[in-house]
Design an enzyme around this catalytic site. Structure first.
Site, short mmCIF file in Angstrom:
data_model
loop_
_atom_site.label_atom_id
_atom_site.label_comp_id
_atom_site.label_asym_id
_atom_site.label_seq_id
_atom_site.Cartn_x
_atom_site.Cartn_y
_atom_site.Cartn_z
N SER A 119 0.82 -1.21 0.00
CA SER A 119 0.00 0.00 0.00
C SER A 119 0.85 1.26 0.00
CB SER A 119 -0.96 0.00 1.18
OG SER A 119 -0.43 -0.61 2.31
N HIS A 140 -2.56 -2.95 -6.30
CA HIS A 140 -3.02 -2.53 -4.98
C HIS A 140 -4.53 -2.72 -4.88
CE1 HIS A 140 -3.41 0.94 -1.85
NE2 HIS A 140 -3.38 -0.23 -1.27
N GLU A 152 -5.59 -0.32 -7.90
CA GLU A 152 -4.61 0.67 -8.36
C GLU A 152 -3.46 -0.12 -8.96
OE1 GLU A 152 -3.62 4.82 -6.00
OE2 GLU A 152 -3.43 3.00 -4.88
N ASN A 190 -3.58 6.39 -1.10
CA ASN A 190 -3.12 6.74 0.24
C ASN A 190 -2.51 8.14 0.33
OD1 ASN A 190 -3.98 4.61 1.84
ND2 ASN A 190 -2.40 3.30 0.96
P1 NAI Z 1 -1.76 -9.53 7.44
O1 NAI Z 1 -0.85 -9.30 8.57
O2 NAI Z 1 -3.22 -9.76 7.69
O3 NAI Z 1 -1.24 -10.80 6.56
C1 NAI Z 1 0.09 -10.97 6.19
C2 NAI Z 1 0.36 -12.47 6.05
O4 NAI Z 1 1.63 -12.65 5.42
C3 NAI Z 1 0.42 -13.23 7.39
O5 NAI Z 1 -0.49 -14.31 7.34
C4 NAI Z 1 1.87 -13.71 7.47
O6 NAI Z 1 1.98 -15.00 8.08
C5 NAI Z 1 2.26 -13.78 6.01
N1 NAI Z 1 3.69 -13.67 5.75
C6 NAI Z 1 4.56 -12.81 6.30
N2 NAI Z 1 5.79 -13.00 5.78
C7 NAI Z 1 5.67 -14.00 4.87
C8 NAI Z 1 6.59 -14.65 3.99
N3 NAI Z 1 7.88 -14.28 3.95
N4 NAI Z 1 6.13 -15.64 3.20
C9 NAI Z 1 4.84 -16.01 3.23
N5 NAI Z 1 3.92 -15.43 4.06
C10 NAI Z 1 4.33 -14.43 4.85
O7 NAI Z 1 -1.55 -8.27 6.45
P2 NAI Z 1 -2.59 -7.60 5.40
O8 NAI Z 1 -3.38 -6.57 6.08
O9 NAI Z 1 -3.27 -8.68 4.64
O10 NAI Z 1 -1.56 -6.82 4.45
C11 NAI Z 1 -0.77 -7.48 3.48
C12 NAI Z 1 -0.24 -6.46 2.47
O11 NAI Z 1 -1.36 -5.80 1.85
C13 NAI Z 1 0.61 -5.35 3.04
O12 NAI Z 1 1.62 -5.02 2.12
C14 NAI Z 1 -0.36 -4.19 3.20
O13 NAI Z 1 0.25 -2.93 3.17
C15 NAI Z 1 -1.23 -4.38 1.96
N6 NAI Z 1 -2.56 -3.79 2.03
C16 NAI Z 1 -3.30 -3.84 3.19
C17 NAI Z 1 -4.57 -3.27 3.25
C18 NAI Z 1 -5.38 -3.32 4.52
O14 NAI Z 1 -6.41 -2.61 4.61
N7 NAI Z 1 -5.01 -4.13 5.48
C19 NAI Z 1 -5.15 -2.61 2.07
C20 NAI Z 1 -4.34 -2.68 0.88
C21 NAI Z 1 -3.08 -3.23 0.89
#
Ligand code: NAI
Length: 283
Positions: A119, A140, A152, A190
């Site tokens: 993001s 995104h 995006e 953002n």
């Molecule tokens: P989250 O914390 O819910 O999920 C991340 C997952 O990645 C976890 O299950 C973790 O175990 C896994 N993980 C971490 N390192 C890893 C690796 N090396 N290999 C495989 N799995 C791995 O995070 P979320 O909220 O889903 O965010 C993920 C991405 O999406 C981030 O880059 C965030 O900035 C982006 N994003 C988030 C939004 C939101 O509203 N939460 C909106 C748009 C984008």
């Protein structure tokens, strides 16, 4: 090049949603997470959402079964060798993401496109870690992925037209609406949303109004479906602070300085909905 098989890395709130939407749209999907419990929670969450859609007559039992049939689980990035596209949705941390991209660059065939759901982190910098910067791009998605229409698409400095066109076509196949954006801090979404949230926090910090009243003004006065402080709690205050820091550092402009109250809440562990307390309390 036709995209048929996709790996989604990270089975958290974004990755699970992305995997679900891809499988529902007919793609073969490998959902990957290094944490087995997170992977199981991700697939359980998808199954629950699909069941709810069947109950609400938005999906047939056959479509649900077919969607689940197209989804498989993976706990090694080596499985990306069979994929045409990889969408990375791991934690918002540059070191973690670049390590994932370096591995993917080794394991995937030449034609595979590597996309990030970041993001705020620069796609150009992630791409530079690989030997195929022309095939690296930002996709995104918005949260919750199955509901929100926008993707995006972020073009890094070296992203090729072919890569862009393949991802644009894929986004349309997912029934989403892609918007092309250049690789600058905060992209478009953002860069506009976060300063608004930060300003809402300043109005609370300066005692202009309570969080509830700030949200009420933006809901009733501007027709926003959700007030900025409710939204900040939903996104996570740590994520909001992180993105403000990216904007502040990236543009070097004091108008992006994070509000001290936001910093203080994050230091206190008040991260919003996920910790039970932010600008509001959650039980
Ligand atoms: P989250 O914390 O819910 O999920 C991340 C997952 O990645 C976890 O299950 C973790 O175990 C896994 N993980 C971490 N390192 C890893 C690796 N090396 N290999 C495989 N799995 C791995 O995070 P979320 O909220 O889903 O965010 C993920 C991405 O999406 C981030 O880059 C965030 O900035 C982006 N994003 C988030 C939004 C939101 O509203 N939460 C909106 C748009 C984008």
């Amino acid at each position: 090049m036709a995209i048929k098989k996709v790996m989604v890395i990270g089975a958290g709130q974004m990755g699970a949603g992305i995997a679900q939407v891809c499988a529902q749209s007919g793609f073969e999907v490998l959902l990957n997470d290094r944490d087995k419990d997170a992977l199981q929670a991700g697939i359980n969450g998808i199954e629950k959402l699909l069941t709810r859609n069947v109950e609400k007559d938005r999906l047939t039992e056959e479509e649900k079964a077919a969607t689940l049939g197209r989804l498989s689980l993976s706990n090694t990035l080596k499985d990306a060798a069979s994929c045409d596209l990889v969408i990375e949705a791991v934690v918002e941390n540059m070191d973690v993401k670049t390590a994932v991209f370096r591995e993917l660059d080794m394991y995937t065939p030449k034609h595979t496109i590597l996309a990030s759901n970041t993001s705020s982190l620069p796609i150009t910098e992630i791409a530079a870690e690989t030997k195929r910067p022309d095939q690296v791009i930002g996709m995104h998605f918005m949260n919750p992925v199955p509901v929100m229409k926008l993707i995006e698409i972020i073009r890094g400095l070296q992203t090729s037209d072919e890569t862009y066109e393949a991802i644009q076509a894929m986004s349309l196949q997912l029934s989403k609406i892609p918007v092309e954006v250049k690789d600058f801090p905060g992209f478009v979404s953002n860069r506009i949303l976060m300063p608004m949230i930060n300003e809402a926090i300043y109005t609370v910090y300066e005692g202009v109004a309570t969080p509830k009243d700030v949200d009420q003004v933006m809901k009733l006065g501007m027709n926003h479906p959700m007030g900025p402080l409710t939204l900040a709690d939903f996104i996570g205050l740590d994520t909001c602070l992180y993105i403000m820091e990216v904007l502040h550092e990236g543009f070097g402009d004091s108008k992006y300085r994070p509000c001290p109250l936001l910093r203080q809440y994050v230091k206190a562990g008040w991260l919003g909905k996920k910790t039970g307390k932010g600008f509001y309390e959650y039980r």
